[in-house]
Design a protein around this motif. Sequence first.
Motif, PDB file in Angstrom:
ATOM      1  N   ALA A  24       4.373   8.123   8.216  1.00 36.34           N
ATOM      2  CA  ALA A  24       2.999   7.610   8.343  1.00 36.34           C
ATOM      3  C   ALA A  24       2.969   6.368   9.229  1.00 36.34           C
ATOM      4  O   ALA A  24       1.996   6.140   9.951  1.00 36.34           O
ATOM      5  N   VAL A  25       4.025   5.562   9.175  1.00 30.71           N
ATOM      6  CA  VAL A  25       4.070   4.348   9.987  1.00 30.71           C
ATOM      7  C   VAL A  25       4.385   4.686  11.442  1.00 30.71           C
ATOM      8  O   VAL A  25       3.805   4.123  12.370  1.00 30.71           O
ATOM      9  N   LEU A  26       5.287   5.633  11.655  1.00 25.41           N
ATOM     10  CA  LEU A  26       5.696   5.987  13.008  1.00 25.41           C
ATOM     11  C   LEU A  26       4.695   6.912  13.709  1.00 25.41           C
ATOM     12  O   LEU A  26       4.599   6.905  14.924  1.00 25.41           O
ATOM     13  N   PHE A  65      12.330 -15.662   4.529  1.00 24.98           N
ATOM     14  CA  PHE A  65      12.200 -14.511   5.424  1.00 24.98           C
ATOM     15  C   PHE A  65      11.098 -13.598   4.908  1.00 24.98           C
ATOM     16  O   PHE A  65      10.664 -13.704   3.756  1.00 24.98           O
ATOM     17  N   VAL A  66      10.647 -12.716   5.789  1.00 27.54           N
ATOM     18  CA  VAL A  66       9.682 -11.674   5.426  1.00 27.54           C
ATOM     19  C   VAL A  66      10.424 -10.350   5.455  1.00 27.54           C
ATOM     20  O   VAL A  66      11.131 -10.042   6.418  1.00 27.54           O
ATOM     21  N   GLU A  67      10.268  -9.585   4.381  1.00 28.81           N
ATOM     22  CA  GLU A  67      10.882  -8.265   4.248  1.00 28.81           C
ATOM     23  C   GLU A  67       9.783  -7.213   4.336  1.00 28.81           C
ATOM     24  O   GLU A  67       8.775  -7.309   3.622  1.00 28.81           O
ATOM     25  N   ILE A  68       9.981  -6.218   5.188  1.00 30.13           N
ATOM     26  CA  ILE A  68       8.996  -5.151   5.386  1.00 30.13           C
ATOM     27  C   ILE A  68       9.653  -3.833   4.997  1.00 30.13           C
ATOM     28  O   ILE A  68      10.538  -3.340   5.698  1.00 30.13           O
ATOM     29  N   ASP A  75       0.842  -1.185   0.000  1.00 31.40           N
ATOM     30  CA  ASP A  75       0.000   0.000   0.000  1.00 31.40           C
ATOM     31  C   ASP A  75       0.883   1.242   0.000  1.00 31.40           C
ATOM     32  O   ASP A  75       2.084   1.140  -0.241  1.00 31.40           O
ATOM     33  N   GLU A  76       0.317   2.390   0.274  1.00 28.65           N
ATOM     34  CA  GLU A  76       1.088   3.627   0.203  1.00 28.65           C
ATOM     35  C   GLU A  76       2.115   3.750   1.326  1.00 28.65           C
ATOM     36  O   GLU A  76       3.040   4.560   1.239  1.00 28.65           O
ATOM     37  N   ASN A  77       1.993   2.948   2.383  1.00 25.10           N
ATOM     38  CA  ASN A  77       2.904   3.053   3.526  1.00 25.10           C
ATOM     39  C   ASN A  77       3.976   1.972   3.581  1.00 25.10           C
ATOM     40  O   ASN A  77       5.116   2.252   3.940  1.00 25.10           O
ATOM     41  N   VAL A  78       3.608   0.737   3.279  1.00 25.22           N
ATOM     42  CA  VAL A  78       4.545  -0.388   3.412  1.00 25.22           C
ATOM     43  C   VAL A  78       4.364  -1.403   2.287  1.00 25.22           C
ATOM     44  O   VAL A  78       3.300  -1.483   1.679  1.00 25.22           O
TER      45      VAL A  78
END
Length: 108
Positions: free
Chosen positions: A101-103, A91-94, A17-20
Amino acid sequence: MSFACDIPAVATVQTDDENVRVTRWDFAPGAVTGWHEHGWPYFVVMLTDSLMRVHDGEKAVDVRRKAGDTYQRPAGVRHDVMNGGDAPMAFVEIEIKRPEAVLHPAAG
C-alpha cells in the motif's frame, strides 16, 4: 538477552494507521527500549548525534550515528537498544505495516 537497565526510553506514537506507524523515540543517557521484536520492516531517521548500543541477544555493538542518518531493517529483527552516550538520543522509527500500500498507493 537485554541490557540491565531500568531507565525506559520514551516512545511517542505520531501516526498509526493501517499502512504505517511512526514513533518518535527519546532516550536519556543509559535509557533502553527493552527487548522487542519488529513485526514489520522499518526505517529509522536519527534526530541527534548518538552512540547507539544494540544488543541482539548474544552481544552488544556500539554504533555511532549522526543527526540525519537513516537506516532500514526487515521484519523479524529482535533486539534491545540503549543510548550508550552521555547526551540525549532521539530518532523517528517508521514501521511499514503494508508495504504494497505504501509502495503502490491506489490512484486518488
